[in-house]
Write a protein that holds these residues in place. Structure first.
Motif, PDB file in Angstrom:
ATOM      1  N   ASP A   1      -7.561 -25.328  -7.672  1.00  0.00           N
ATOM      2  CA  ASP A   1      -8.184 -24.019  -7.555  1.00  0.00           C
ATOM      3  C   ASP A   1      -7.440 -23.198  -6.512  1.00  0.00           C
ATOM      4  N   MET A   2      -6.926 -22.050  -6.921  1.00  0.00           N
ATOM      5  CA  MET A   2      -6.164 -21.182  -6.024  1.00  0.00           C
ATOM      6  C   MET A   2      -7.025 -20.127  -5.363  1.00  0.00           C
ATOM      7  N   SER A   3      -8.297 -20.022  -5.706  1.00  0.00           N
ATOM      8  CA  SER A   3      -9.100 -18.903  -5.227  1.00  0.00           C
ATOM      9  C   SER A   3      -9.126 -18.754  -3.710  1.00  0.00           C
ATOM     10  N   PRO A   4      -9.155 -19.825  -2.906  1.00  0.00           N
ATOM     11  CA  PRO A   4      -9.109 -19.584  -1.456  1.00  0.00           C
ATOM     12  C   PRO A   4      -7.810 -18.906  -1.011  1.00  0.00           C
ATOM     13  N   LEU A   5      -6.752 -19.160  -1.734  1.00  0.00           N
ATOM     14  CA  LEU A   5      -5.459 -18.602  -1.380  1.00  0.00           C
ATOM     15  C   LEU A   5      -5.364 -17.117  -1.717  1.00  0.00           C
ATOM     16  N   ILE A   6      -6.054 -16.691  -2.756  1.00  0.00           N
ATOM     17  CA  ILE A   6      -5.907 -15.304  -3.182  1.00  0.00           C
ATOM     18  C   ILE A   6      -7.101 -14.427  -2.831  1.00  0.00           C
ATOM     19  N   GLN A   7      -8.048 -14.961  -2.084  1.00  0.00           N
ATOM     20  CA  GLN A   7      -9.174 -14.157  -1.594  1.00  0.00           C
ATOM     21  C   GLN A   7      -8.724 -13.393  -0.359  1.00  0.00           C
ATOM     22  N   THR A   8      -9.290 -12.258  -0.132  1.00  0.00           N
ATOM     23  CA  THR A   8      -9.022 -11.514   1.084  1.00  0.00           C
ATOM     24  C   THR A   8     -10.343 -11.155   1.739  1.00  0.00           C
ATOM     25  N   GLU A   9     -10.375 -11.281   3.046  1.00  0.00           N
ATOM     26  CA  GLU A   9     -11.564 -10.896   3.784  1.00  0.00           C
ATOM     27  C   GLU A   9     -11.661  -9.377   3.829  1.00  0.00           C
ATOM     28  N   LEU A  10     -12.859  -8.908   4.019  1.00  0.00           N
ATOM     29  CA  LEU A  10     -13.100  -7.479   4.179  1.00  0.00           C
ATOM     30  C   LEU A  10     -12.588  -6.662   2.997  1.00  0.00           C
ATOM     31  N   LEU A  11     -12.728  -7.196   1.809  1.00  0.00           N
ATOM     32  CA  LEU A  11     -12.238  -6.523   0.616  1.00  0.00           C
ATOM     33  C   LEU A  11     -12.888  -5.153   0.486  1.00  0.00           C
ATOM     34  N   GLY A  12     -12.060  -4.127   0.472  1.00  0.00           N
ATOM     35  CA  GLY A  12     -12.535  -2.758   0.335  1.00  0.00           C
ATOM     36  C   GLY A  12     -13.038  -2.127   1.613  1.00  0.00           C
ATOM     37  N   GLU A  13     -12.959  -2.846   2.731  1.00  0.00           N
ATOM     38  CA  GLU A  13     -13.470  -2.319   3.993  1.00  0.00           C
ATOM     39  C   GLU A  13     -12.343  -1.867   4.898  1.00  0.00           C
ATOM     40  N   GLY A  14     -12.612  -0.829   5.676  1.00  0.00           N
ATOM     41  CA  GLY A  14     -11.645  -0.362   6.655  1.00  0.00           C
ATOM     42  C   GLY A  14     -10.898   0.874   6.190  1.00  0.00           C
ATOM     43  N   GLU A  15     -10.031   1.336   7.068  1.00  0.00           N
ATOM     44  CA  GLU A  15      -9.202   2.505   6.768  1.00  0.00           C
ATOM     45  C   GLU A  15      -8.157   2.145   5.714  1.00  0.00           C
ATOM     46  N   PHE A  16      -7.686   3.155   4.993  1.00  0.00           N
ATOM     47  CA  PHE A  16      -6.713   2.937   3.933  1.00  0.00           C
ATOM     48  C   PHE A  16      -5.498   2.144   4.426  1.00  0.00           C
ATOM     49  N   GLU A  17      -4.940   2.534   5.549  1.00  0.00           N
ATOM     50  CA  GLU A  17      -3.727   1.869   6.052  1.00  0.00           C
ATOM     51  C   GLU A  17      -3.963   0.386   6.315  1.00  0.00           C
ATOM     52  N   ASP A  18      -5.141   0.035   6.830  1.00  0.00           N
ATOM     53  CA  ASP A  18      -5.471  -1.370   7.088  1.00  0.00           C
ATOM     54  C   ASP A  18      -5.648  -2.136   5.778  1.00  0.00           C
ATOM     55  N   ARG A  19      -6.349  -1.528   4.833  1.00  0.00           N
ATOM     56  CA  ARG A  19      -6.551  -2.185   3.533  1.00  0.00           C
ATOM     57  C   ARG A  19      -5.215  -2.364   2.816  1.00  0.00           C
ATOM     58  N   LEU A  20      -4.355  -1.358   2.911  1.00  0.00           N
ATOM     59  CA  LEU A  20      -3.037  -1.419   2.293  1.00  0.00           C
ATOM     60  C   LEU A  20      -2.208  -2.550   2.897  1.00  0.00           C
ATOM     61  N   ARG A  21      -2.171  -2.601   4.213  1.00  0.00           N
ATOM     62  CA  ARG A  21      -1.410  -3.650   4.899  1.00  0.00           C
ATOM     63  C   ARG A  21      -1.929  -5.036   4.518  1.00  0.00           C
ATOM     64  N   ARG A  22      -3.259  -5.220   4.566  1.00  0.00           N
ATOM     65  CA  ARG A  22      -3.833  -6.531   4.235  1.00  0.00           C
ATOM     66  C   ARG A  22      -3.515  -6.936   2.798  1.00  0.00           C
ATOM     67  N   TYR A  23      -3.629  -5.984   1.877  1.00  0.00           N
ATOM     68  CA  TYR A  23      -3.380  -6.286   0.467  1.00  0.00           C
ATOM     69  C   TYR A  23      -1.918  -6.683   0.238  1.00  0.00           C
ATOM     70  N   VAL A  24      -1.001  -5.893   0.751  1.00  0.00           N
ATOM     71  CA  VAL A  24       0.425  -6.165   0.552  1.00  0.00           C
ATOM     72  C   VAL A  24       0.814  -7.485   1.221  1.00  0.00           C
ATOM     73  N   GLU A  25       0.340  -7.714   2.423  1.00  0.00           N
ATOM     74  CA  GLU A  25       0.666  -8.971   3.109  1.00  0.00           C
ATOM     75  C   GLU A  25       0.086 -10.173   2.374  1.00  0.00           C
ATOM     76  N   LEU A  26      -1.116 -10.032   1.823  1.00  0.00           N
ATOM     77  CA  LEU A  26      -1.720 -11.117   1.044  1.00  0.00           C
ATOM     78  C   LEU A  26      -0.885 -11.417  -0.190  1.00  0.00           C
ATOM     79  N   ARG A  27      -0.535 -10.378  -0.949  1.00  0.00           N
ATOM     80  CA  ARG A  27       0.244 -10.591  -2.169  1.00  0.00           C
ATOM     81  C   ARG A  27       1.599 -11.236  -1.858  1.00  0.00           C
ATOM     82  N   LEU A  28       2.237 -10.797  -0.802  1.00  0.00           N
ATOM     83  CA  LEU A  28       3.530 -11.374  -0.431  1.00  0.00           C
ATOM     84  C   LEU A  28       3.361 -12.827   0.006  1.00  0.00           C
ATOM     85  N   SER A  29       2.331 -13.110   0.759  1.00  0.00           N
ATOM     86  CA  SER A  29       2.064 -14.478   1.195  1.00  0.00           C
ATOM     87  C   SER A  29       1.812 -15.399   0.005  1.00  0.00           C
TER      88      SER A  29
END
Length: 129
Positions: A1-29
């Motif tokens: 099960d890969m779901s722990p690896l592809i989950q992100t905390e605070l999904l949809g929360e925070g300022e755009f720049e923070d959400r953008l950074r978290r999303y891109v860093e998660l996908r790259l990781s």
């Protein structure tokens, strides 16, 4: 099960720049951690329907996750059915593999490319460019 690896905390929360950074860093990781396994799955998907189906589930999950992460930016977009797949296309394994292995981008350059990709598509959808 890969779901722990592809989950992100605070999904949809925070300022755009923070959400953008978290999303891109998660996908790259996720790309970096799963690249060897994904290369094998891509080769097997042509002949194995179960592998193909699992890869489709991951793509669908990633798209839904993107839509939750950027729900605020997507709410007023008339052509969401075009914008969301256009953005997600660069986050599929093959384009990431091309950027990393074909072009030879390091993580910081990939983060810049992926961040610009999302920002440009969202800005164009809102006609702010």
């Amino acid at each position: 099960d890969m779901s722990p690896l592809i989950q992100t905390e605070l999904l949809g929360e925070g300022e755009f720049e923070d959400r953008l950074r978290r999303y891109v860093e998660l996908r790259l990781s996720v790309y970096r951690q799963l690249a060897p396994l994904t290369r094998l799955a891509v080769r097997r998907a042509a002949d194995q329907p179960l592998v193909r189906a699992e890869m489709a589930k991951v793509r669908n999950f990633q798209q839904a996750q993107f839509e939750r992460q950027f729900a605020l930016e997507l709410v007023d977009i008339d052509d969401r059915d075009v914008v969301v797949p256009a953005i997600n296309a660069l986050f599929l394994f093959e384009p990431l593999e091309y950027l990393a292995e074909g072009v030879g981008l390091d993580d910081s350059a990939m983060i810049e490319v992926l961040t610009r990709h999302i920002t440009a598509h969202l800005a164009a959808a809102h006609h702010t460019i």
